[in-house]
Design an enzyme around this catalytic site. Sequence first.
Site, PDB file in Angstrom:
ATOM      1  CD1 TRP A   1       5.148  82.247  45.713  1.00  0.00           C
ATOM      2  CD2 TRP A   1       4.794  81.530  47.893  1.00  0.00           C
ATOM      3  NE1 TRP A   1       3.863  81.751  45.877  1.00  0.00           N
ATOM      4  CE2 TRP A   1       3.794  81.353  47.395  1.00  0.00           C
ATOM      5  CE3 TRP A   1       4.998  81.076  49.354  1.00  0.00           C
ATOM      6  CZ2 TRP A   1       2.572  80.406  47.844  1.00  0.00           C
ATOM      7  CZ3 TRP A   1       3.934  80.424  50.016  1.00  0.00           C
ATOM      8  CH2 TRP A   1       2.692  80.248  49.099  1.00  0.00           C
ATOM      9  NE  ARG A   2       2.046  84.832  43.275  1.00  0.00           N
ATOM     10  CZ  ARG A   2       0.578  84.822  43.002  1.00  0.00           C
ATOM     11  NH1 ARG A   2      -0.034  85.686  43.119  1.00  0.00           N
ATOM     12  NH2 ARG A   2       0.118  83.569  42.387  1.00  0.00           N
TER      13      ARG A   2
ATOM     14  CD  GLU B   1       5.939  77.415  41.656  1.00  0.00           C
ATOM     15  OE1 GLU B   1       4.963  76.448  41.541  1.00  0.00           O
ATOM     16  OE2 GLU B   1       5.590  78.559  41.588  1.00  0.00           O
TER      17      GLU B   1
ATOM     18  CB  THR C   1       1.237  71.262  49.098  1.00  0.00           C
ATOM     19  OG1 THR C   1       1.801  69.607  48.915  1.00  0.00           O
ATOM     20  CG2 THR C   1       0.997  71.394  50.675  1.00  0.00           C
TER      21      THR C   1
ATOM     22  CG  LEU D   1       4.681  70.750  53.153  1.00  0.00           C
ATOM     23  CD1 LEU D   1       3.511  71.432  53.621  1.00  0.00           C
ATOM     24  CD2 LEU D   1       5.921  71.444  52.996  1.00  0.00           C
TER      25      LEU D   1
ATOM     26  CE1 TYR E   1       2.294  62.255  47.552  1.00  0.00           C
ATOM     27  CE2 TYR E   1       1.306  64.320  47.465  1.00  0.00           C
ATOM     28  CZ  TYR E   1       1.136  62.878  47.048  1.00  0.00           C
ATOM     29  OH  TYR E   1       0.035  62.472  46.470  1.00  0.00           O
TER      30      TYR E   1
ATOM     31  CE1 TYR F   1       3.322  74.831  37.723  1.00  0.00           C
ATOM     32  CE2 TYR F   1       4.681  73.984  39.817  1.00  0.00           C
ATOM     33  CZ  TYR F   1       4.170  74.806  39.198  1.00  0.00           C
ATOM     34  OH  TYR F   1       3.650  75.997  39.742  1.00  0.00           O
TER      35      TYR F   1
ATOM     36  CG  ASP G   1      -0.919  74.250  37.993  1.00  0.00           C
ATOM     37  OD1 ASP G   1      -1.615  74.818  37.066  1.00  0.00           O
ATOM     38  OD2 ASP G   1      -1.246  74.577  39.122  1.00  0.00           O
TER      39      ASP G   1
ATOM     40  CB  CYS H   1     -18.915  81.183  34.851  1.00  0.00           C
ATOM     41  SG  CYS H   1     -18.376  79.288  35.088  1.00  0.00           S
TER      42      CYS H   1
END
Length: 362
Positions: free
Chosen positions: A26-27, A48, A54, A91, A93, A131, A149, A208
């Site tokens: 999606w980018r 999104e 997910t 998927l 929800y 969001y 998020d 880190c």
Amino acid sequence: MRHVKMTYHNKLLLGWYDRHHRDLPWRISPPMAARGQSADPYHVWLSEVMLQQTTVQAVKPYFQKFLARWPTVVDLANAPTEEVMAAWAGLGYYARARNLKKCAEAVAADHNGIFPDTEEALRALPGIGDYTSAAVAAIAFNRQAAVVDGNVERVITRLFAITDAMPGAKPLIKAKVAMITPKDRPGDFAQAMMDLGATICTPKRPACVLCPFNGECLALKLHDPEHFPVKAAKKAKPVRLGAAYIALDDQNRILLRKREDKGLLGGMTEVPTTEWTSRIDGDHTDASAPMAADWRACGVITHVFTHFELRLSVFRADNITANTSNHGWWEPLANLDAQALPTVMKKAITQAIPQAFTPEKG
DNA sequence: GACGCGTGGCG
DNA sequence: TCGCCAAGCGT
């Protein structure tokens, strides 16, 4: 002074992002982005919504499938709801899929098929909350929106060592993000923060040593980044029990039903089951079956939902005369793959009919 | 603000 | 094995 410091944060983060760009479906590619292009709002919105609670891994094949089948938001608006629910099956929800369809219809009917380009207007659409409205506004429309998020919450509470417990700390986190979100490249900034949380600033054992903020992070200075964000203890998950009935007729068809449009697994397809209760009422066999038949026990399947664990005793009967049921429908087993069956129902059917479904490839 | 709402992967 | 939890939203 503070402004200078935050500009420094942005440079660290965007520099890291440019070196570690993830190629997600999606980018748009970095060269396209460098030319000032933005991603397609329909692609951004669809991804999104799918990414809500997910993982990227789970979303990828669904995103590709939806885009191939419904190339534009108007195509999705015109699609039969049953087909959208079936494509979403697995998927989770499922209210997201119902709202996805409603949102597409609203964009088609009220916005001429063009997504609105402000956070406020996006926020008014079904299934788009704080969001997602900020994310689409920033990523697709280059708006200076504060995108928060779960990843960003983790990064921010660590960076500033915020000790207020969640979810009470959300307003403070939102304010911190709004303060450091740049006017230039706000979409990349948002995605960089989320990528950082997903790959470096992870819940357990954050890396880190690789983090662009490791010279600034207050939680790291306290030698305890894993302690953030502070969360309240969770409640125990209750167990519910029930029985599921795999009814087959003499033409190799299975009895299916459609669930109510609201609530758990709303609008999805199921096999007949008893109520799911905290204890066994009766023997959950012949007396609670959808019809009289020679029911054979096939074992028990367990499925964990968000707020309870379900144990379903699975029963099967063959060669049932089809007209003995007064609700639902008889579906040929060959068509099972195309049904809107949630995972728990596929588990129950597979328990009784091991070869019922075609294995997913890729 | 709290709760209802799926699923699969991971340590 | 099993608890944790992932790019939240609606009520």
